[in-house]
Design a protein around this motif. Structure first.
Motif, short mmCIF file in Angstrom:
data_model
loop_
_atom_site.label_atom_id
_atom_site.label_comp_id
_atom_site.label_asym_id
_atom_site.label_seq_id
_atom_site.Cartn_x
_atom_site.Cartn_y
_atom_site.Cartn_z
N GLY A 397 0.81 -1.21 0.00
CA GLY A 397 0.00 0.00 0.00
C GLY A 397 0.85 1.26 0.00
O GLY A 397 0.51 2.25 -0.67
N VAL A 398 1.95 1.24 0.74
CA VAL A 398 2.86 2.39 0.78
C VAL A 398 3.49 2.61 -0.59
O VAL A 398 3.59 3.75 -1.07
CB VAL A 398 3.95 2.19 1.85
CG1 VAL A 398 5.01 3.28 1.77
CG2 VAL A 398 3.32 2.17 3.25
N ILE A 399 3.87 1.53 -1.23
CA ILE A 399 4.47 1.63 -2.57
C ILE A 399 3.45 2.14 -3.58
O ILE A 399 3.76 2.99 -4.44
CB ILE A 399 5.04 0.26 -3.00
CG1 ILE A 399 6.20 -0.12 -2.08
CG2 ILE A 399 5.50 0.29 -4.46
CD1 ILE A 399 6.68 -1.54 -2.23
N GLU A 400 2.21 1.66 -3.47
CA GLU A 400 1.15 2.13 -4.38
C GLU A 400 0.89 3.62 -4.16
O GLU A 400 0.70 4.38 -5.11
CB GLU A 400 -0.13 1.34 -4.17
CG GLU A 400 -1.24 1.74 -5.14
CD GLU A 400 -2.50 0.93 -4.99
OE1 GLU A 400 -3.31 0.90 -5.94
OE2 GLU A 400 -2.71 0.33 -3.91
N GLU A 401 0.89 4.05 -2.91
CA GLU A 401 0.68 5.47 -2.62
C GLU A 401 1.82 6.33 -3.17
O GLU A 401 1.59 7.45 -3.65
CB GLU A 401 0.52 5.68 -1.11
CG GLU A 401 -0.83 5.19 -0.60
CD GLU A 401 -0.92 5.01 0.90
OE1 GLU A 401 -2.01 4.63 1.37
OE2 GLU A 401 0.10 5.25 1.58
N PHE A 402 3.04 5.82 -3.13
CA PHE A 402 4.17 6.51 -3.73
C PHE A 402 3.95 6.70 -5.23
O PHE A 402 4.15 7.79 -5.78
CB PHE A 402 5.45 5.71 -3.48
CG PHE A 402 6.67 6.26 -4.15
CD1 PHE A 402 7.48 7.19 -3.50
CD2 PHE A 402 7.03 5.86 -5.43
CE1 PHE A 402 8.62 7.70 -4.11
CE2 PHE A 402 8.16 6.37 -6.06
CZ PHE A 402 8.96 7.29 -5.39
N GLU A 403 3.51 5.65 -5.89
CA GLU A 403 3.32 5.71 -7.34
C GLU A 403 2.17 6.65 -7.71
O GLU A 403 2.27 7.41 -8.69
CB GLU A 403 3.07 4.30 -7.89
CG GLU A 403 4.32 3.43 -7.82
CD GLU A 403 4.05 1.96 -8.05
OE1 GLU A 403 2.85 1.57 -8.08
OE2 GLU A 403 5.03 1.19 -8.20
N ILE A 404 1.10 6.64 -6.93
CA ILE A 404 -0.01 7.56 -7.18
C ILE A 404 0.45 9.00 -6.99
O ILE A 404 0.15 9.88 -7.81
CB ILE A 404 -1.20 7.25 -6.24
CG1 ILE A 404 -1.82 5.90 -6.59
CG2 ILE A 404 -2.26 8.35 -6.32
CD1 ILE A 404 -2.84 5.41 -5.57
N ALA A 405 1.18 9.25 -5.91
CA ALA A 405 1.67 10.61 -5.63
C ALA A 405 2.60 11.10 -6.74
O ALA A 405 2.53 12.27 -7.15
CB ALA A 405 2.39 10.64 -4.28
N HIS A 406 3.45 10.22 -7.24
CA HIS A 406 4.36 10.60 -8.32
C HIS A 406 3.58 10.94 -9.59
O HIS A 406 3.87 11.93 -10.27
CB HIS A 406 5.35 9.48 -8.60
CG HIS A 406 6.28 9.77 -9.74
ND1 HIS A 406 7.06 10.90 -9.79
CD2 HIS A 406 6.55 9.07 -10.88
CE1 HIS A 406 7.78 10.90 -10.90
NE2 HIS A 406 7.47 9.80 -11.58
N GLU A 407 2.57 10.14 -9.91
CA GLU A 407 1.74 10.40 -11.09
C GLU A 407 1.05 11.76 -10.99
O GLU A 407 0.84 12.42 -12.00
CB GLU A 407 0.67 9.30 -11.23
CG GLU A 407 1.21 7.96 -11.70
CD GLU A 407 0.15 6.88 -11.66
OE1 GLU A 407 -1.04 7.21 -11.39
OE2 GLU A 407 0.48 5.71 -11.90
N GLN A 408 0.71 12.18 -9.79
CA GLN A 408 0.01 13.44 -9.60
C GLN A 408 0.95 14.63 -9.46
O GLN A 408 0.50 15.76 -9.26
CB GLN A 408 -0.90 13.35 -8.37
CG GLN A 408 -2.05 12.35 -8.53
CD GLN A 408 -3.03 12.43 -7.38
OE1 GLN A 408 -2.92 13.27 -6.50
NE2 GLN A 408 -4.01 11.55 -7.40
N GLY A 409 2.24 14.39 -9.56
CA GLY A 409 3.21 15.49 -9.47
C GLY A 409 3.42 16.02 -8.07
O GLY A 409 3.85 17.16 -7.88
N ILE A 410 3.14 15.21 -7.07
CA ILE A 410 3.30 15.61 -5.67
C ILE A 410 4.76 15.43 -5.25
O ILE A 410 5.43 14.49 -5.69
CB ILE A 410 2.35 14.78 -4.78
CG1 ILE A 410 0.91 15.20 -5.08
CG2 ILE A 410 2.67 14.92 -3.31
CD1 ILE A 410 -0.14 14.29 -4.52
N PHE A 411 5.25 16.33 -4.41
CA PHE A 411 6.64 16.27 -3.98
C PHE A 411 6.83 15.09 -3.02
O PHE A 411 6.16 14.99 -2.00
CB PHE A 411 7.06 17.57 -3.30
CG PHE A 411 8.54 17.74 -3.22
CD1 PHE A 411 9.23 18.42 -4.22
CD2 PHE A 411 9.27 17.20 -2.17
CE1 PHE A 411 10.61 18.56 -4.16
CE2 PHE A 411 10.64 17.34 -2.10
CZ PHE A 411 11.32 18.02 -3.10
#
Length: 475
Positions: A397-411
């Motif tokens: 779940g943590v890895i998936e949240e990292f990937e979602i955040a990266h896709e959205q351009g979040i720092f």
């Protein structure tokens, strides 16, 4: 006014819930709609007028109406603005910001579309009868003071209609006067030639004198290609500066840009700085490695305290072993503040557990993660492990949240020294800095790199993270 000064001041107004937008025709041109001059061009041609020589466009509309009838002008409006068009990026940014009051002289529906795309309930008011009613559950009030293209026959177009406005639309004047007194406006795509707005601003100036709110507008500087001669260009530059000085009488501060793309850059920066005040915390822990669980929880509690003290808002899905301590620190610090609104400091979204079908749960959890992450501008990753059967594994779940955040351009800020999934994510970002941190300054990158170094106690992380968050905000 300097851009950075404006960004700081207007962002404060947004966060305090005092911001409003006034949109003129210029905001819609990027979507393919015409401005006022081009709207009237075919009518002026029939009159035999050279529109490039005319300054009083409202009178041109009246001249045409005098010679024919209002229906022709109405039809031109429908033909030009009744077409389907998509909101521009500027519309999208404004709609995503927590601004609940919009005023516009535009007839099109781009603002409504942009707000509805953000799933906001829009209470649109384009005749005086609308002012007496309130749409249930509204998020935004949009005042279309000159009417709406879907009711083109009731729009304000001619000189006669402008002259009657204080009588036919007096409630709009009252409502706008109240908002200009109580809210801070950003004027976009507006030239300040509208006689109705000039009338309202003058009344406020006379009544309140120097005790007025500050407002802001963005002007593109005159360029040579707008004028037929160097002399006309020089005159245009002087007049633009004089207009900017005159607007100070109404406490309207002008921010000059050299091209229209700079306006989008300013709005993008405003949106990024607003979002970066909200930090998403991703993490979970069944085990705590070399650290004691109690010292990790104490460190997370103090981190929550420190983030609130620095005026950050925390968003969390309350990960196992991580979320409760952090959230408790946020709440404890928030309750110590005067005039508390806990929602100003915390977005708390526990994951729904009672979904039996694995595929349904996976799909719903991903959507759930995406929604909460989208409200943030920075994402912190801490630890990230769980027990599966008899094995300890990295939390997917943590890895998936990292990937979602990266896709959205979040720092992205993985705290590598906390181990497990976060350590692997730290390795990933440090291994491809250009991908994850394009155009990021060296000082900030150095701080992220420091988060990979081992520490004796998790309390040592607190000051590192807070310093890093301060740098990200200023970037």
């Amino acid at each position: 006014m300097q851009k950075q000064h404006f960004l700081k001041l207007f962002l404060n107004e947004i966060e305090d819930g005092n911001a409003a937008i006034f949109a003129g025709a210029g905001l819609s041109i990027g979507a393919g709609f015409v401005d006022w001059k081009n709207l009237l061009a075919p009518l002026a041609e029939e009159l035999g007028l050279d529109l490039s020589l005319e300054q009083d466009l409202v009178s041109v509309a009246q001249y045409f109406c005098n010679g024919t009838n209002r229906n022709r002008i109405t039809q031109v409006l429908i033909d030009e603005l009744g077409i389907s068009a998509s909101p521009t990026r500027n519309h999208e940014i404004l709609a995503a910001l927590p601004i609940d009051t919009y005023w516009t002289t535009n007839y099109d529906r781009l603002i409504e579309k942009a707000l509805e795309n953000e799933r906001k309930v829009v209470d649109s008011k384009y005749n005086k009868d609308h002012l007496a009613n309130t749409k249930r559950g509204r998020d935004v009030v949009l005042y279309k003071m000159h009417g709406d293209v879907e009711n083109a026959h009731d729009t304000i177009l001619t000189k006669d209609e402008y002259e009657k406005y204080p009588f036919t639309h007096a409630p709009f004047i009252t409502a706008l006067s109240g908002d200009l007194v109580s809210k801070t406006f950003l004027f976009l795509g507006f030239s300040f030639t509208d006689p109705n707005l000039d009338y309202i601003l003058s009344r406020i100036r006379v009544n309140f004198k120097d005790n007025q709110r500050n407002h802001y507008c963005i002007f593109k500087r005159c360029s040579r290609n707008q004028f037929d001669s160097v002399e006309a260009f020089d005159n245009g530059k002087i007049k633009q500066e004089l207009v900017a000085q005159d607007l100070k009488r109404f406490h309207i501060n002008v921010i000059f840009v050299n091209n229209y793309h700079e306006i989008q850059e300013i709005l993008e920066t405003l949106y990024r700085q607003y979002k970066r005040k909200t930090v998403f915390i991703s993490g979970s822990a069944d085990v705590f490695g070399e650290w004691e669980q109690s010292e990790v929880e104490d460190a997370l509690f103090k981190l929550g305290n420190a983030m609130v003290d620095k005026e950050f808002k925390v968003a969390s899905g309350i990960g196992l072993g991580i979320g409760n301590a952090l959230i408790s620190g946020v709440i404890a610090s928030a309750y110590n503040k005067q005039h508390l609104h806990l929602d100003d400091y915390l977005i708390m979204r526990p994951f729904p557990q009672s979904i039996e079908d694995p595929e349904d749960r996976k799909a719903i959890w991903k959507r759930y993660r995406t929604e909460i992450i989208s409200k943030s501008g920075i994402a912190l990753f801490f630890m990230g492990n769980k027990k599966q059967g008899g094995d300890l594994i990295d939390a997917n779940g943590v890895i998936e949240e990292f990937e979602i955040a990266h896709e959205q351009g979040i720092f992205l800020i993985p705290i590598g020294c906390s181990g497990y999934a976060s350590n692997k994510l730290w390795d990933r970002v440090m291994g491809d800095v250009e991908k994850y941190y394009p155009n990021t300054n060296k000082e900030l990158l150095g701080k992220i790199k420091e988060l990979g170094a081992q520490v004796d106690s998790p309390k040592q992380i607190i000051s590192q993270v807070i310093d890093l968050l301060d740098l990200v905000i200023k970037e």
